[in-house]
Each structure stands twice: as C-alpha cells, then as structure tokens.
Design an enzyme around this catalytic site. Structure first.
Site, PDB file in Angstrom:
ATOM      1  N   GLU A  19      42.057  38.994  45.274  1.00 51.02           N
ATOM      2  CA  GLU A  19      43.226  38.841  44.529  1.00 51.02           C
ATOM      3  C   GLU A  19      44.194  39.255  45.446  1.00 51.02           C
ATOM      4  O   GLU A  19      43.979  40.369  46.235  1.00 51.02           O
ATOM      5  CB  GLU A  19      43.279  39.543  43.218  1.00 51.02           C
ATOM      6  CG  GLU A  19      44.804  39.428  42.762  1.00 51.02           C
ATOM      7  CD  GLU A  19      44.736  39.851  41.103  1.00 51.02           C
ATOM      8  OE1 GLU A  19      43.438  40.008  40.724  1.00 51.02           O
ATOM      9  OE2 GLU A  19      45.718  39.793  40.636  1.00 51.02           O
ATOM     10  N   ASP A  66      35.267  39.464  31.673  1.00 40.60           N
ATOM     11  CA  ASP A  66      35.589  40.784  32.329  1.00 40.60           C
ATOM     12  C   ASP A  66      35.168  41.833  31.543  1.00 40.60           C
ATOM     13  O   ASP A  66      35.309  42.449  30.616  1.00 40.60           O
ATOM     14  CB  ASP A  66      37.133  41.050  32.407  1.00 40.60           C
ATOM     15  CG  ASP A  66      37.914  40.566  33.976  1.00 40.60           C
ATOM     16  OD1 ASP A  66      36.996  40.517  34.782  1.00 40.60           O
ATOM     17  OD2 ASP A  66      38.957  40.346  33.719  1.00 40.60           O
TER      18      ASP A  66
HETATM   19  O1  KIV Z   1      42.014  39.310  34.269  1.00 38.79           O
HETATM   20  C1  KIV Z   1      42.008  38.231  34.817  1.00 38.79           C
HETATM   21  O2  KIV Z   1      42.861  37.463  34.278  1.00 38.79           O
HETATM   22  C2  KIV Z   1      41.699  38.205  36.306  1.00 38.79           C
HETATM   23  C3  KIV Z   1      42.035  37.013  37.064  1.00 38.79           C
HETATM   24  C4  KIV Z   1      43.355  37.203  37.312  1.00 38.79           C
HETATM   25  C5  KIV Z   1      41.166  36.814  38.215  1.00 38.79           C
HETATM   26  O3  KIV Z   1      40.894  39.197  36.671  1.00 38.79           O
END
Ligand code: KIV
Length: 275
Positions: free
Chosen positions: A186, A88
């Site tokens: 989501e 991320d």
């Molecule tokens: O940060 C995270 O764990 C996510 C998932 C829930 C898709 O973005």
C-alpha cells in the site's frame, strides 16, 4: 486462471499460483449486496478493516473490533460463491503474541468461513505469520502504508521512498519466507513495488503501488465514488454513486414535500387483486 473462468472459489494456494500471470482482481466489501455485485468479477474479496472508516464513520481503523469484522465477514460470505473471502485482523487482535493471533484468526475463519486472514506488518510479524501458517491459517500480509500504525508512521504517507526502500524489500522478503500466500503493497513508489514484485515468490497486490503488481485492490466505496470524505491519489473513481445518491435523495425529499410521492402506482387499492 481468472475469476470468470472457474466455478468454485479459489483457495489461497490458487491465488499464490497466479503470480506473474493474469493480474489478480480484488475489492473490499462489507455487505451482502456489495459482495454479490463483485463475486463474478473478483478473484478474492477482502472484508477490510477500512469498514470502520467507510461504514461506521471512525476517524481511523484503530477502533475496529473482532465483532465488527465477524459481523461484516458473515454478511459478505453470504454474497459470495465464486470469489475467495479474506478477512482483516483488526488492530490489537494479533500483535501481542503468535498465540493471540492464532486464537483470533481461528475465530475469524470459523465464524465467517473466510479462507484466509490479512494482517499488517513485515519483519516484525514474520514469526506470527509462520506460526499461523503452520497451524492451518493462510495469511495475506500487508506492508508499506499500514493504516493500523498511523500513529507511529506519522500519518498516511508514502512508504519506502529513498533509503527506506531497503527496509520495505526486507519486509516483503520476510513475509514471503514466513509463508504468507500474498502481500498487499500500500502506497509505495512504483519502482519499489516493481522491484518487490520481481524479488519475491508470492503475488503482490497493489493499492497505490504499481500497474506491475501481480494484482490490484481498491475499496469498493472509493471506486464507486460513494465514500467522498476524501479521495487518495491512488483511487480511480469508476462511478459517481455519492453524487447520484445525493441527487436521488434531493428529488425524493422534494416530491414528498410537494405530495408528488407516493404516486397512484405506489399505493394499494381497497379491492383485493383478482386471482
Ligand atoms: O482495510 C482495507 O480495506 C485494506 C485494503 C485497502 C487493502 O486493507
């Protein structure tokens, strides 16, 4: 193709080609042992910025830094050999400009070995997604409830209901056209998730979306019952490790206080073992 039928990790384009086939399996991980546990079973593993809330006790994902993502990304990479690694992009690392996004995405990929990054946003991030993809950064988009925007969304609410469905579909089409290889949906109504899945060319990865999505993702700690601060409706607990863990700690504390631990088999004798 599935995670169990192949030897090496899939690439983003392999994930893209899974659209409409056997559902894509994914989980989040933050540590090497977690990654090792899921490597055989997942097509991709996400180092989500949820790490901030789940492991570091933050009240939202907004305080997560590049350094945290890199540290956890490197730990997870050490535990994977079959599943693809996605990391991320944390809040503030990509929204300012495509150039800022490229600089930080390239750093995440170089320092963790991730095959792709994930970032939050639909139409307003399309230019950035196109910029990254054109420069060798595969992007997984994330629309619907985007936790980095809770302050503008007004909380962790279901997104895309009623009149908002059109805007959600426009976001999905925008990230598809911009070149994302997949998109996380989501906390959106199942009908909207199904329409989006049918209406775009890239796989949809649902979390609180629909069984009809091209794949699913959950936070590992949530599905193991380890993260018990709250349980969203979309989480199914496949284990109760939080309760089991607390029972184990209670037993340990009781045995230490009553001098029943360590037992003879846990201590060392003065004699060296025979060769
Ligand atoms: O940060 C995270 O764990 C996510 C998932 C829930 C898709 O973005």
């Amino acid at each position: 193709m599935s995670a169990t039928s192949q030897k090496s990790a899939p690439l983003p384009d392999d994930i893209r080609k899974m659209k409409g086939g056997t559902p894509i399996v994914s989980l989040t991980a933050y540590t090497t042992p977690m990654a090792q546990m899921m490597d055989e079973h997942c097509d991709f593993v996400l180092v989500g910025d949820s790490v901030g809330m789940v492991l570091h006790g933050l009240s939202s994902t907004l305080g997560v830094t590049m350094e945290m993502m890199i540290l956890h990304g490197q730990a997870v990479a050490r535990g994977l050999s079959r599943a693809m690694l996605v990391v991320d992009m944390p809040f503030g690392s990509y929204e300012e400009s495509p150039a800022q996004a490229f600089r930080n995405a390239a750093r995440l990929m170089a320092e963790t070995g991730a095959a792709a990054v994930k970032l939050e946003g639909g139409r307003h991030m399309a230019e950035t997604i196109g910029f990254l993809v054109a420069r060798g950064v595969p992007v997984m988009a994330h629309i619907g409830l985007t936790p980095q925007s809770i302050n503008t969304l007004g909380g962790y609410k279901v997104q895309g209901r009623g009149a908002a469905a059109e805007a959600l579909m426009a976001d999905a089409r925008a990230v598809d056209q911009a070149g994302a290889f997949s998109v996380v949906l989501e906390k959106v109504p199942a009908t909207q998730a199904d329409q989006i899945t049918a209406g775009i060319s890239i796989p949809t990865i649902g979390i609180g979306a629909s069984v009809g999505c091209d794949g699913q993702i959950l936070v590992l700690d949530d599905m193991l019952g380890l993260f018990t601060a709250f349980k969203p409706k979309f989480v199914k607990r496949y284990g109760n490790l939080g309760e089991d863990g607390e029972a184990a700690i209670t037993a340990y504390a009781e045995e230490v206080r009553s001098r029943r631990f360590p037992a003879p088999e846990h201590v060392f004798s003065d004699k060296a073992p025979k060769a």
